[in-house]
Design an enzyme around this catalytic site. Sequence first.
Site, PDB file in Angstrom:
ATOM      1  N   ALA A 181      32.919  42.981  40.869  1.00 38.69           N
ATOM      2  CA  ALA A 181      31.829  42.575  39.983  1.00 38.69           C
ATOM      3  C   ALA A 181      30.801  43.704  39.960  1.00 38.69           C
ATOM      4  CB  ALA A 181      31.191  41.300  40.514  1.00 38.69           C
TER       5      ALA A 181
ATOM      6  N   GLY B  81      35.907  41.226  42.901  1.00 39.71           N
ATOM      7  CA  GLY B  81      36.292  40.567  41.650  1.00 39.71           C
ATOM      8  C   GLY B  81      37.516  41.197  41.004  1.00 39.71           C
TER       9      GLY B  81
ATOM     10  N   GLU C 184      40.312  39.640  42.646  1.00 39.26           N
ATOM     11  CA  GLU C 184      40.369  38.246  42.172  1.00 39.26           C
ATOM     12  C   GLU C 184      41.033  38.165  40.796  1.00 39.26           C
ATOM     13  OE1 GLU C 184      35.999  37.767  43.270  1.00 39.26           O
ATOM     14  OE2 GLU C 184      36.738  35.744  43.523  1.00 39.26           O
TER      15      GLU C 184
ATOM     16  N   GLU D 286      33.115  41.863  49.732  1.00 37.44           N
ATOM     17  CA  GLU D 286      31.846  41.166  49.443  1.00 37.44           C
ATOM     18  C   GLU D 286      30.989  40.965  50.693  1.00 37.44           C
ATOM     19  OE1 GLU D 286      34.780  40.308  48.207  1.00 37.44           O
ATOM     20  OE2 GLU D 286      34.581  39.731  46.100  1.00 37.44           O
TER      21      GLU D 286
END
Length: 258
Positions: A65, A110, A113, A133
């Site tokens: 992200a 992300g 993910e 993270e």
Amino acid sequence: MHFNYLKFEKRDKIGILTLNRPEALNALNEDVFKELACFLDDKETIQSIRVLVITGEGKAFIAGADIKAMQEYSTQTAYDFSEIGKKVFDQIANLDVPVIAAINGFALGGGLELALSCDIRVASEKARLGMPEVNLGLIPGFNGTQRLPRLVGAGNAMYLMMLGEGITAGEAYQLGVVQKLAPPETVLEVSLELAGKIASKSPNALRLIKEMVRNGLELSSKDAGKMESKEFGRLFKEDQKEREEGVTAFLEKRKPNW
Ligand code: CAA
């Protein structure tokens, strides 16, 4: 359709979607998610392909992200960002066609993910994967805490998420995060070869396999078994076109024409 952060091309019946924000290692922000949602909603394009391959431009698949964009987030905007990411990744997971992640480089946070929402992952031997993270005081926010343990078991998922260290593609392969390794620079080629083989199979059977596996993981094994028998039965009446063609082609010693 014009996109700023995505490139799309078709080779035969295979779609290649490239995340194209290399200056930020393809980091995911709201605009990238909006474009992804728009692309995945485009039924005409999706119906024109048999397999979708997702990859990244430059040295990264996706480095996670967008950390810079997240700096300003409030509780509500962070929640909304998590929800939009989850929605897009669910679109990938539930797409009618198989989706292959061609992991050409970093697949972090992300980015991993997104790869986990694909059906199959092919990685460059030089790629690094991980959930960093925890180093930022964050947690995976796009369903990674749920998808990763379902793929590799709770212990391995905890290990990756709690240490926050990247792992090599070889380690990811051993854990089952990645299904196939490719020499660097050939990851797209290897993924397309795999996609070509899958594209020659019954589209209806592929769609059902995907649905059974995805939905089955959310059910008890008894209910999932019932769901499977029901769909298997339907292949002999309501949903029999491709099954008839596959069996007839086998008996006539020819390739099926789906
Ligand atoms: N968000 C925003 N920008 C990013 C980014 C990210 N996740 N990752 C890299 N970039 C940017 C860098 O800031 C840099 O931009 P500038 O040139 O403007 O400084 C550019 O991309 C190139 O990156 P680096 O110079 O850092 O490249 P490198 O080769 O030295 O290192 C890397 C590569 C190890 C992947 C490093 O960039 C890195 O650690 N990135 C962050 C990875 C990360 O922590 N991801 C998790 C994000 S949080 C998340 O994903 C939460 C969630 O699930 C919701």
